[in-house]
Design a protein around this motif. Sequence first.
Motif, short mmCIF file in Angstrom:
data_model
loop_
_atom_site.label_atom_id
_atom_site.label_comp_id
_atom_site.label_asym_id
_atom_site.label_seq_id
_atom_site.Cartn_x
_atom_site.Cartn_y
_atom_site.Cartn_z
N GLU A 129 -41.40 -19.69 33.34
CA GLU A 129 -41.38 -20.78 33.27
C GLU A 129 -40.03 -21.16 33.90
O GLU A 129 -39.84 -22.16 34.50
CB GLU A 129 -41.55 -21.49 32.19
CG GLU A 129 -43.14 -21.55 31.71
CD GLU A 129 -44.10 -22.00 33.13
OE1 GLU A 129 -43.96 -22.85 33.64
OE2 GLU A 129 -45.04 -21.42 33.34
N TYR A 182 -39.51 -23.25 37.31
CA TYR A 182 -38.89 -24.45 37.35
C TYR A 182 -37.92 -24.59 38.53
O TYR A 182 -37.81 -25.61 39.06
CB TYR A 182 -38.44 -24.76 35.87
CG TYR A 182 -37.87 -26.14 35.65
CD1 TYR A 182 -38.67 -27.24 36.02
CD2 TYR A 182 -36.48 -26.36 35.30
CE1 TYR A 182 -38.19 -28.60 35.75
CE2 TYR A 182 -36.15 -27.75 35.02
CZ TYR A 182 -36.98 -28.81 35.36
OH TYR A 182 -36.37 -30.07 34.94
N ASP A 195 -39.19 -26.82 41.38
CA ASP A 195 -38.70 -28.29 41.18
C ASP A 195 -37.47 -28.35 41.60
O ASP A 195 -36.78 -29.46 41.61
CB ASP A 195 -38.73 -28.69 39.75
CG ASP A 195 -40.20 -28.68 39.04
OD1 ASP A 195 -41.17 -28.48 39.91
OD2 ASP A 195 -40.28 -29.04 37.91
N ALA A 203 -31.44 -24.93 34.55
CA ALA A 203 -32.62 -24.27 34.17
C ALA A 203 -32.52 -23.44 32.91
O ALA A 203 -33.08 -23.40 31.92
CB ALA A 203 -33.45 -23.47 35.09
#
Length: 149
Positions: free
Chosen positions: A45, A49, A53, A60
Amino acid sequence: MPNETKRDRLRHLGALNPRPEAVRAPWFRESSFFDPLDLVQVKYEMLRYVQEDGVTKADAAALFGLSRPTYYQAEAAFEREGITGLLPRPRGPKSAHKLTAEVMQLIEQNQHAGAPLQARSLAQLLHSTLGISVHPRSIERAIARKKKR
């Protein structure tokens, strides 16, 4: 184990996140799907991310409770092997790399037939003659492997 929990299984596999409380990503708190205990999921994840994103790698890593070096290691492993690259790897040497044919020959020459194995004294002999440190238990395992063949 029939009553093994997910936490037990993650610990057994080496994928239990040692610092789940450091994961601050809100979706890990709001959803039962995301599990901060699952280090593989946390790393995936974190990588997703950054990719999807557009946040910085440092941000992160901080959001997921991991270090920047951990981010870069996970990124390289994921690029090289996909999701399986995020799985933990056993640490340390994978074989008896110090016990070469020459070393085993010296052990066999100094092992007395019928006498009990003196692994500690053989380890000292290897250290004094060849300058290598071998744990006595490694010598015992090598001799046992040789007998099996």
